[in-house]
Scaffold this motif. Structure first.
Motif, PDB file in Angstrom:
ATOM      1  N   GLY A 105       0.779  -1.238   0.000  1.00 19.58           N
ATOM      2  CA  GLY A 105       0.000   0.000   0.000  1.00 19.58           C
ATOM      3  C   GLY A 105       0.809   1.285   0.000  1.00 19.58           C
ATOM      4  O   GLY A 105       0.229   2.374   0.073  1.00 19.58           O
ATOM      5  N   THR A 106       2.135   1.205  -0.088  1.00 16.96           N
ATOM      6  CA  THR A 106       2.933   2.429  -0.195  1.00 16.96           C
ATOM      7  C   THR A 106       2.860   2.939  -1.631  1.00 16.96           C
ATOM      8  O   THR A 106       2.928   2.140  -2.566  1.00 16.96           O
ATOM      9  N   MET A 107       2.720   4.255  -1.770  1.00 17.26           N
ATOM     10  CA  MET A 107       2.777   4.825  -3.116  1.00 17.26           C
ATOM     11  C   MET A 107       4.175   5.431  -3.292  1.00 17.26           C
ATOM     12  O   MET A 107       4.585   6.279  -2.504  1.00 17.26           O
ATOM     13  N   PHE A 108       4.907   4.962  -4.302  1.00 21.03           N
ATOM     14  CA  PHE A 108       6.251   5.483  -4.571  1.00 21.03           C
ATOM     15  C   PHE A 108       6.173   6.493  -5.706  1.00 21.03           C
ATOM     16  O   PHE A 108       5.413   6.313  -6.663  1.00 21.03           O
ATOM     17  N   MET A 109       6.963   7.564  -5.576  1.00 20.39           N
ATOM     18  CA  MET A 109       6.989   8.612  -6.610  1.00 20.39           C
ATOM     19  C   MET A 109       8.405   8.849  -7.092  1.00 20.39           C
ATOM     20  O   MET A 109       9.334   9.000  -6.280  1.00 20.39           O
ATOM     21  N   GLY A 110       8.569   8.934  -8.401  1.00 21.55           N
ATOM     22  CA  GLY A 110       9.842   9.337  -9.004  1.00 21.55           C
ATOM     23  C   GLY A 110       9.797  10.809  -9.387  1.00 21.55           C
ATOM     24  O   GLY A 110       8.732  11.440  -9.349  1.00 21.55           O
ATOM     25  N   SER A 111      10.944  11.354  -9.740  1.00 25.67           N
ATOM     26  CA  SER A 111      11.021  12.770 -10.095  1.00 25.67           C
ATOM     27  C   SER A 111      12.045  12.947 -11.203  1.00 25.67           C
ATOM     28  O   SER A 111      12.689  11.990 -11.625  1.00 25.67           O
ATOM     29  N   ARG A 112      12.181  14.185 -11.663  1.00 26.39           N
ATOM     30  CA  ARG A 112      13.226  14.455 -12.658  1.00 26.39           C
ATOM     31  C   ARG A 112      14.353  15.260 -12.010  1.00 26.39           C
ATOM     32  O   ARG A 112      15.210  14.733 -11.360  1.00 26.39           O
ATOM     33  N   ARG A 113      14.322  16.597 -12.189  1.00 28.30           N
ATOM     34  CA  ARG A 113      15.489  17.401 -11.819  1.00 28.30           C
ATOM     35  C   ARG A 113      15.858  17.308 -10.344  1.00 28.30           C
ATOM     36  O   ARG A 113      17.027  17.335  -9.994  1.00 28.30           O
ATOM     37  N   ILE A 114      14.869  17.230  -9.472  1.00 29.81           N
ATOM     38  CA  ILE A 114      15.164  17.270  -8.040  1.00 29.81           C
ATOM     39  C   ILE A 114      15.894  15.991  -7.591  1.00 29.81           C
ATOM     40  O   ILE A 114      16.531  15.969  -6.534  1.00 29.81           O
ATOM     41  N   GLY A 115      15.812  14.941  -8.384  1.00 37.15           N
ATOM     42  CA  GLY A 115      16.650  13.757  -8.162  1.00 37.15           C
ATOM     43  C   GLY A 115      16.231  12.877  -6.998  1.00 37.15           C
ATOM     44  O   GLY A 115      17.020  12.086  -6.505  1.00 37.15           O
ATOM     45  N   ARG A 116      14.963  12.994  -6.565  1.00 40.04           N
ATOM     46  CA  ARG A 116      14.528  12.244  -5.380  1.00 40.04           C
ATOM     47  C   ARG A 116      13.510  11.158  -5.731  1.00 40.04           C
ATOM     48  O   ARG A 116      12.784  11.263  -6.714  1.00 40.04           O
ATOM     49  N   VAL A 117      13.465  10.141  -4.856  1.00 38.95           N
ATOM     50  CA  VAL A 117      12.386   9.160  -4.892  1.00 38.95           C
ATOM     51  C   VAL A 117      11.671   9.248  -3.549  1.00 38.95           C
ATOM     52  O   VAL A 117      12.322   9.311  -2.491  1.00 38.95           O
ATOM     53  N   TYR A 118      10.362   9.291  -3.618  1.00 40.04           N
ATOM     54  CA  TYR A 118       9.549   9.436  -2.400  1.00 40.04           C
ATOM     55  C   TYR A 118       8.738   8.176  -2.135  1.00 40.04           C
ATOM     56  O   TYR A 118       8.385   7.442  -3.063  1.00 40.04           O
TER      57      TYR A 118
END
Lengths: 421, 196
Positions: A105-118
């Motif tokens: 049930g965790t939702m993972f998020m990727g990003s571009r410039r900021i370089g983070r995974v949440y």
């Protein structure tokens, strides 16, 4: 003193380079002249620079690397069909884009410039946002399988095993970079990845230019691998830059969005929604010679540029930047939404009058084409040519509601339905 | 051989910066003036750099400085010499630094601008559509940096880094713009921009 010495050495080194360069130039001068493009242009990049009127309305937009304050997130501007409503589901994940579910049930998020995974954890009445990786280069590609989160950051590939059991201290991931052997150039190479119905891991590789010829065995395609990075196969080629794909729930066919070239005018060539027909894997979708529904490229001219090219299932608008796509399989929305694709359109930059900044539906027709209709609007004011948010990806929730990520405002919206069915 | 020399050159620049720049103050809640003093040895007390390959910050758009400080702090745009200065920076300090440098008047670089290269660079800039983003005056806007009056040696290195895939962080549209162009053309663009 150290400073002076360091500088002195460096200047000597530069002098040596100049002498070497002169020597090489003299040797080249004796060979017959090679035909080159206009000065200042690579012979590979064919975009017609003289087309530009240097308009200042054609520039990329800024994604603020600081999260929008909760009371400034423009959820109130969203417009939806009757019976649907939108609310803020999560916020504070700076520039979060791609979304995948973990099995717990965790939702993972990727990003571009900021370089983070949440990691976004649902706490019932609120969502807790944890940053599980930083300092990556455009970690836009996320996939989840057997308890492991796969993170694709351009050519780097990491697997975080049992990640949902250790969100506060993910530890060192397994490095799969060598196994996947992806090209390292950044441009159009921020990844979209997903596991297909065949259990293979599908990966995009974009063209590293606006418009150019390239080695089709390396770039401009969707490929698939076994989960360990072995057994690479090219699934679809002639693709400029897809950053979203999904499989039709009934036919199992692969559908993907593709962003059309820039610097060729306000009206196109339009972006594409494509379908890889069953038994035509490896098929050609036209880039860089043939765009949209059969428009030959203006700069790279070759005979019969559209011969053998599979035409799009739908055009998705000029510079609209369709990114994420998901087919709806839930029970919450009215029956007519079943197996309809939702596509997040990030919105134009290389267009004087802005376009997109919304979520559209793509309803598959019996002939394999698709009908595009607006679904979530309100983030673009056409009168003032201003935008308030940039939808990037969509994700179906377990209860059948739909999440939309807004990269510009570092938020997600949950769209639910409570009207008559 | 040449590659190795370039690495040495960059390393040397890093050493120069480290030697000149004062040791950073790592205490939290540092007042803005203290932060600005940390920046001055390399970027100039008035934000106009007189240090080889170190960029001027005076008159840069606020959002450009803000973005870059965050990208450097996050490690997505790794700049070794900057790391100790940015790692304790909070969002509000970054905003204040960005506003400070955006308001300072930019001054011409102390390098020699070659008029012939300026003419050549101007023609190239037209083809590469620099003005669409950086504006015809090259003063930049929003997340897009000011190039006018910037140091030639800095811009020369940065454009090569974009072209060769060494510049990380930020948007990749610059990589597409300088895709495959020659060293000589990049130098001409740098002279043109510095002359504006």
């Amino acid at each position: 003193m150290i400073t002076k010495n360091s500088r002195g050495k460096s200047f000597i080194a530069i002098g040596a380079i100049s002498i070497l360069t002169l020597g090489v130039t003299a040797a080249l001068a004796q060979k017959p002249p090679v035909r080159r493009g206009p000065p200042g242009l690579s012979t590979m990049d064919k975009s017609d620079r003289t087309m530009s009127n240097q308009s200042q309305k054609l520039r990329p937009h800024r994604a603020p690397p600081i999260a929008t304050a909760l009371d400034k997130i423009p959820v109130g501007k969203l417009k939806l069909p009757a019976g649907f409503k939108a609310e803020i589901w999560s916020h504070g994940h700076v520039n979060g884009r791609t979304m995948v579910w973990g099995s717990k049930g965790t939702m993972f998020m990727g990003s571009r410039r900021i370089g983070r995974v949440y990691a976004v954890v649902d706490k019932g009445d609120r969502r807790e946002v944890k940053t599980i990786a930083t300092g990556l280069t455009h970690p836009n590609g996320l996939a989840f399988r057997n308890g492991s989160l796969y993170v694709f950051a351009i050519h780097k590939v990491f697997r975080y095993d049992s990640i949902e059991d250790k969100l506060d201290n993910p530890g060192e991931p397994v490095d799969l970079t060598q196994a996947f052997n992806l090209p390292p150039e950044i441009h159009h190479n921020w990844k979209y990845v997903d596991f297909g119905p065949d259990g293979k891991l599908y990966v995009q590789v974009g063209a590293n230019c606006n418009i150019c010829e390239f080695n089709p065995g390396i770039r401009g395609h969707i490929r698939r691998y076994n989960a360990d990075g072995s057994g690479m196969q090219i699934v679809a080629r002639g693709i400029r830059n897809t950053v979203g794909f999904a499989w039709h729930p009934v036919t199992g066919e692969l559908w993907f969005t593709d962003n059309g070239r820039d610097w060729a005018g306000n009206d196109g060539p339009q972006d594409e929604l494509n379908r890889v027909p069953r038994n035509q894997e490896g098929a050609n979708f036209g880039f860089p010679y043939c765009h949209a529904n059969g428009i030959p490229d203006r700069d790279i001219v070759r005979p019969n540029p559209c011969a053998g090219v599979i035409m799009p299932a739908a055009l998705t608008g000029p510079h609209a930047a369709g990114l994420g796509i998901k087919f709806y399989t839930g029970d919450m929305f009215p029956r007519e939404y079943r197996n309809v694709a939702f596509i997040a359109r990030h919105g134009s930059w290389n267009r004087e009058n802005k376009f997109g900044y919304d979520v559209v539906t793509a309803k598959v027709q019996p002939d394999g084409t698709a009908l595009i209709q607006p679904f979530m609007t309100g983030l673009l004011d056409e009168n003032t040519n201003a935008f308030f948010g940039r939808p990037a990806y969509v994700l179906q929730m377990p209860d059948g509601s739909l999440l939309v990520s807004d990269e510009q405002n570092s938020a997600t919206y949950r769209i639910s339905y409570s009207g008559p069915k | 051989m040449r590659h190795l020399t370039q690495i040495r050159w960059r390393l040397a620049c890093g050493l120069v910066a480290a030697a000149i720049c004062a040791a950073p103050t790592l205490a939290e809640d540092t007042p803005l003036s203290k932060r600005i003093k940390d920046c001055a040895p390399c970027h100039g007390p008035d934000g106009n750099s007189r240090t080889a390959t170190i960029p001027s910050l005076a008159g840069q758009p606020k959002f450009f400085i803000l973005d870059q400080l965050i990208f450097i702090r996050e490690g997505v745009r790794p700049v070794e010499a900057m790391a100790p200065f940015v790692k304790t920076l909070k969002e509000d300090e970054i905003v204040a630094l960005a506003e400070h440098y955006a308001a300072l008047p930019p001054k011409s670089s102390d390098e020699n601008v070659d008029p012939a290269l300026v003419v050549r660079g101007a023609a190239l800039a037209l083809r590469l559509r620099c003005a669409s983003c950086h504006l015809p005056s090259l003063v930049g806007q929003e997340q897009i940096p000011r190039l006018a009056k910037q140091r030639i040696d800095y811009m020369n290195e940065v454009m090569k880094a974009y072209r060769d895939g060494r510049r990380k962080g930020g948007d990749s549209i610059m990589a597409a713009t300088v895709f495959g162009i020659s060293d000589a053309d990049i130098l001409a663009l740098a002279h043109y921009a510095a002359s504006r």
